[in-house]
Scaffold this active site. Sequence first.
Site, mmCIF file in Angstrom:
data_model
loop_
_atom_site.group_PDB
_atom_site.id
_atom_site.type_symbol
_atom_site.label_atom_id
_atom_site.label_comp_id
_atom_site.label_asym_id
_atom_site.label_seq_id
_atom_site.Cartn_x
_atom_site.Cartn_y
_atom_site.Cartn_z
ATOM 1 C CD GLU A 192 -3.221 -1.090 1.929
ATOM 2 O OE1 GLU A 192 -3.291 -0.223 2.806
ATOM 3 O OE2 GLU A 192 -4.142 -1.925 1.729
ATOM 4 C CD GLU A 312 -3.481 -6.170 3.020
ATOM 5 O OE1 GLU A 312 -4.392 -5.475 3.515
ATOM 6 O OE2 GLU A 312 -2.272 -5.902 3.119
ATOM 7 C CD GLN A 361 -3.885 -9.411 8.987
ATOM 8 O OE1 GLN A 361 -3.201 -9.876 9.880
ATOM 9 N NE2 GLN A 361 -3.711 -8.162 8.553
HETATM 10 O O1 AHR Z 1 -5.142 -6.017 6.941
HETATM 11 C C1 AHR Z 1 -5.114 -4.833 7.660
HETATM 12 C C2 AHR Z 1 -4.503 -3.683 6.868
HETATM 13 O O2 AHR Z 1 -5.295 -3.368 5.780
HETATM 14 C C3 AHR Z 1 -3.155 -3.939 6.268
HETATM 15 O O3 AHR Z 1 -2.127 -3.751 7.164
HETATM 16 C C4 AHR Z 1 -3.089 -2.927 5.170
HETATM 17 O O4 AHR Z 1 -2.286 -3.342 4.090
HETATM 18 C C5 AHR Z 1 -4.532 -2.736 4.779
HETATM 19 O O5 AHR Z 1 -4.890 -1.395 4.716
#
Ligand code: AHR
Length: 509
Positions: A192, A312, A361
């Site tokens: 990001e 993600e 996650q």
């Molecule tokens: O997954 C949580 C956060 O979400 C991560 O650290 C980031 O890459 C995203 O904004």
Amino acid sequence: MKRLVFFLSLIAVSAALQAQVKVSVHENAPDQPVIPAELFGQFSEHLGRCIYEGIWVGPESPIPNEDGYRTDVLEALKALKVPVLRWPGGCFADEYHWMDGIGPRENRPKLVNNNWGGTVEDNSFGTHEFLNLCEKIGAQPYVSANVGSGTVEEMAKWVEYMTATNGSMAELRAQNGRKEPWKVKYLGVGNENWGCGGNMTAQYYSDVYKRYALYARNHGGNELFKVACGPSDDDYNWTRTLMQNARWNMHGLSIHHYTVSWENKGSATDFAKEDYYVTLARTAEIDELLRNHIAIMDAFDPERRVALLLDEWGTWFDVEPGTNPGHLYQQNTLRDAMVAAINLNIFPRYAERLKMANIAQLVNVLQAMILTDGSRMVLTPTYHVFRMFGVHQNALRVPVDVSCGTLVSAEGRIMEDFSAAASRDAAGALHLSLANPRADKAVTVELAFDALRPGQVSGEILQADRLNAYNDFGKAPAVAPKPYKDAKISGKTLRLTLPAASIVVLEVK
Ligand code: AHR
């Protein structure tokens, strides 16, 4: 009020017209790609209780562990067949200095985790602990390097430390207990970088990327697959700029997409039927996002040399009451399971270009597979979907045509009211993953094969008595798969009923 009536009447009309779903399964379609196992990938960040407590408790912990990894979680991850695990972030990655996490644990510095709740990070889980975990569970490591606040030299040395067979970094690794290099294929060059990874513009990052990527060398027999930071959601300009300026320097481009309303995330467990549809219709938009980003990539790279990685994704709700807002701990219900099923059924459609996806996650953070509470652990509904849908990993995609109705959410988003994917594994078995998102209506499904006359059908079903059912500590699981026995064979056709809000995976032979 007017809007709600409109919404409900649309659902009613659609439901009446679409009580029956037809799925045509083209099991002999030629030239189908393999569904990459990595589409079922995971993500573990130094965030809240994902790493510490969730995975790592340390060798001295009273919680049963194997070399510091909690045994219950280790066993659950082995059963899940995690193909790839991304680490150490996320936003954490661009403030992580890998040298803090090697050598004797008692000498490692204690730092503040600036991104996630200001928690003290004692660095007891570092490179060795992560790469050894991957070996234990049979997952490929995907390491995200620090571009935002780290140097090119730091990143280059990390790659050398992990993968070189000789030289000072390999010697340092050996001194720290690991003589043989690890195999590390996936290297993320920043995370990001348009935001927490350095607030860069696409043009600036694409130049920075090329510089960092150049010095991430292949050592010994290790070949890196270098992933450039991609856009979030519908930032098509980022994709275009990266493809224009840096496509020859990357193997993959990442993209992030969360199912969330940033203004009003809402509770993970306390929601109404309308909220359920809002979440599902939002998540189904990944289809359009992938299609649009891929169209841009196709224009620059028709040979599909550069892969797309959705590294993600998942639901993002309010944290559980009383927990640290920076730790992103949320419960996980049947709604999350449906989100997972819809996404995992969409990803194979793009298998020619989409080569990895990592849900956020792994443990105790966002749409987690596993939740822990001290020494207790539960498997979430999302875990079960990943375990059931694992049959598609590395199988040949089988195209399906679904004839179904639509649902319209209170936000006006339209989604299909049935979801399906299919594959054929190396042993020749056909697998179908099916989901009925309708909250209160069973659906009759007719599966018609091109040529196959099914001889044997077996399967599993995931359902619950409420949309917000979840698995809680110390209680019998409210959402767990059961054998599915409701399929009837008739010539080249299979007939089944999927109860409301249910997910079924079938094996057909
Ligand atoms: O997954 C949580 C956060 O979400 C991560 O650290 C980031 O890459 C995203 O904004």
